[in-house]
Design a protein around this motif. Sequence first.
Motif, PDB file in Angstrom:
ATOM      1  N   GLN A 299       0.764  -1.189  -0.048  1.00 17.31           N
ATOM      2  CA  GLN A 299       0.041  -0.019  -0.160  1.00 17.31           C
ATOM      3  C   GLN A 299       0.905   1.229   0.001  1.00 17.31           C
ATOM      4  N   LEU A 300       1.960   0.995   0.390  1.00 12.28           N
ATOM      5  CA  LEU A 300       2.874   2.504   0.645  1.00 12.28           C
ATOM      6  C   LEU A 300       4.044   2.564  -0.633  1.00 12.28           C
ATOM      7  N   VAL A 301       4.460   1.554  -1.064  1.00 20.87           N
ATOM      8  CA  VAL A 301       5.522   1.755  -2.323  1.00 20.87           C
ATOM      9  C   VAL A 301       4.600   2.190  -3.648  1.00 20.87           C
ATOM     10  N   VAL A 302       5.162   3.228  -4.452  1.00 22.85           N
ATOM     11  CA  VAL A 302       4.619   3.711  -5.695  1.00 22.85           C
ATOM     12  C   VAL A 302       5.803   3.834  -6.575  1.00 22.85           C
ATOM     13  N   ARG A 303       5.889   3.072  -7.705  1.00 26.43           N
ATOM     14  CA  ARG A 303       6.948   3.396  -8.571  1.00 26.43           C
ATOM     15  C   ARG A 303       6.556   3.939  -9.891  1.00 26.43           C
ATOM     16  N   ASP A 304       5.181   3.638 -10.242  1.00 26.71           N
ATOM     17  CA  ASP A 304       4.724   4.093 -11.379  1.00 26.71           C
ATOM     18  C   ASP A 304       3.941   5.430 -11.659  1.00 26.71           C
ATOM     19  N   THR A 305       3.576   5.939 -10.559  1.00 24.10           N
ATOM     20  CA  THR A 305       2.643   7.185 -10.279  1.00 24.10           C
ATOM     21  C   THR A 305       3.160   8.076  -9.445  1.00 24.10           C
ATOM     22  N   ALA A 306       2.609   9.442  -9.569  1.00 27.80           N
ATOM     23  CA  ALA A 306       3.109  10.319  -8.562  1.00 27.80           C
ATOM     24  C   ALA A 306       2.848  10.164  -7.161  1.00 27.80           C
ATOM     25  N   LEU A 307       3.975  10.462  -6.275  1.00 30.97           N
ATOM     26  CA  LEU A 307       3.947  10.263  -4.828  1.00 30.97           C
ATOM     27  C   LEU A 307       2.841  11.034  -4.225  1.00 30.97           C
ATOM     28  N   ALA A 308       2.306  10.543  -3.192  1.00 37.18           N
ATOM     29  CA  ALA A 308       1.298  11.357  -2.357  1.00 37.18           C
ATOM     30  C   ALA A 308       1.559  11.092  -0.968  1.00 37.18           C
ATOM     31  N   PHE A 309       1.412  12.043   0.086  1.00 34.17           N
ATOM     32  CA  PHE A 309       1.630  11.861   1.307  1.00 34.17           C
ATOM     33  C   PHE A 309       0.588  10.972   1.930  1.00 34.17           C
ATOM     34  N   VAL A 310       0.638   9.818   2.345  1.00 35.38           N
ATOM     35  CA  VAL A 310      -0.227   8.875   2.931  1.00 35.38           C
ATOM     36  C   VAL A 310      -0.403   9.058   4.514  1.00 35.38           C
ATOM     37  N   THR A 311      -1.670   9.473   4.656  1.00 33.93           N
ATOM     38  CA  THR A 311      -2.256   9.710   6.224  1.00 33.93           C
ATOM     39  C   THR A 311      -3.264   8.888   6.485  1.00 33.93           C
ATOM     40  N   GLU A 312      -3.560   7.756   5.572  1.00 32.87           N
ATOM     41  CA  GLU A 312      -4.561   6.816   5.971  1.00 32.87           C
ATOM     42  C   GLU A 312      -4.209   5.574   5.636  1.00 32.87           C
ATOM     43  N   LEU A 313      -4.462   4.325   6.526  1.00 34.43           N
ATOM     44  CA  LEU A 313      -3.907   3.096   6.366  1.00 34.43           C
ATOM     45  C   LEU A 313      -4.666   2.161   6.812  1.00 34.43           C
ATOM     46  N   PRO A 314      -4.823   0.720   6.380  1.00 35.63           N
ATOM     47  CA  PRO A 314      -5.575  -0.363   7.007  1.00 35.63           C
ATOM     48  C   PRO A 314      -5.127  -0.613   8.320  1.00 35.63           C
ATOM     49  N   CYS A 315      -5.630  -1.036   9.330  1.00 34.51           N
ATOM     50  CA  CYS A 315      -5.147  -1.411  10.573  1.00 34.51           C
ATOM     51  C   CYS A 315      -4.610  -3.005  10.250  1.00 34.51           C
ATOM     52  N   LEU A 316      -3.505  -3.080  11.034  1.00 35.28           N
ATOM     53  CA  LEU A 316      -2.900  -4.475  10.860  1.00 35.28           C
ATOM     54  C   LEU A 316      -3.546  -5.274  11.897  1.00 35.28           C
ATOM     55  N   ASP A 317      -3.566  -6.774  11.762  1.00 30.76           N
ATOM     56  CA  ASP A 317      -4.061  -7.698  12.763  1.00 30.76           C
ATOM     57  C   ASP A 317      -3.450  -7.520  14.250  1.00 30.76           C
TER      58      ASP A 317
END
Length: 410
Positions: A299-317
């Motif tokens: 969900q975090l690594v982006v190689r083919d599109t523009a970067l955005a500052f991630v401020t929302e994530l799924p909760c881990l187990d």
Amino acid sequence: MPVALLDINDCKLRLWTDGAPLESPGYALFDGGAYRFGEAARASARLRPRDINNRFWWQLGTAPLQPALGPARHTADLVHAHLEHLHAEGGAPDELLLACPGSMPREQLSLLLGIAQQCPFRIVGLVDRAVLLAAGQRADAHLELQLHQALLTRFSHDGERVSVQRSTPLPGCGLLQLQEQQVQVVADAFIRQTRFDPRRRAASEQALYDALPGALATLSAHSECDIEIDGYRVRLDRSGLTSAAGRLFQAAHAALDDAASLLVDPLVALLPGMAEAFPQARKVDEQQLRASATALEAQLVVRDTALAFVTELPCLDGAADDTETAQQPAPVARPPTHLLQGASAQPLAAAGTPLAAGVSIVLDAGAWTLRGAALVNGASAASGQALATGDCIVAGEREFRLIEVVDHGS
């Protein structure tokens, strides 16, 4: 191998590649025509204050550098040099995922990405460091110290995802301001008990700053501790240092619902009075940032599109919104104080307690940490593993146990 992770907190930047992180406080020293960064620069802060800059991450920009420090035109030049230093010292990874504080405005994030384009690595992700922690350790808020301010981040949850609700800088509450208050308390104790003033000479003042983390670690488990500078020794009381963080505690309470669960970075957990001021606080696990980044790499690594500052994530187990642990968070844990071998116990030393050739226990970012390879609780452990009270360590064919010696006055 997971993508390398750079945690940008100027109290101590950390670069994870393979194994224990490379750590480097946000200090720059201009020495002999070249820049030195990290701990080597921090250790000279009181000795050579005119040759030091510790504001370049906080004030990242392109305004002319005032006062001047070597050939750097602005703080962006110092950030560029620090990034290249970290990259070279950390094994020269090809790609980096950046975990940045929510206090960095868009202009600074854009400038940081532009600086990185001039470095020998590629940025493949940009995430709020607080939400990355909260994805793995569920909480309603997170409190961190930076060198020149503190930052309180509030989260919102929907049961499966966590997002940043707001980030509130707390000015005047940074590590340097707290240390100034703490050092003054300790210096007053020296004057009162020994008539020696450690602040009159740069060397003894630097020694006092260097001794502070170990004293705070001891005081997190005991009501008193000793500090020795230049042959003079004083006895410190934990209650005497509690007021040093009063401004931080008041500012955090103003920005935080008293009923909210709270994650705190290890440096915050060390502050005398923290557990009493925030009984709902839980200390962040030393490896949580790396663990969350590895688990959420897709969900975090982006190689083919523009970067955005991630401020929302799924909760881990284990970090779901409705867990019992989230409703009743555990208090900040009390760390070990002594190393037991056979029937003998010795106090842990912040500078390092040797176990065997190449193996020791050191105080790192407020936590006792293994240096070198050993067996911990019957399993192989690499350098950098965090240690806790009760851990059994085997090194050099000798067995040790970490214990807490209880001070009945605490």
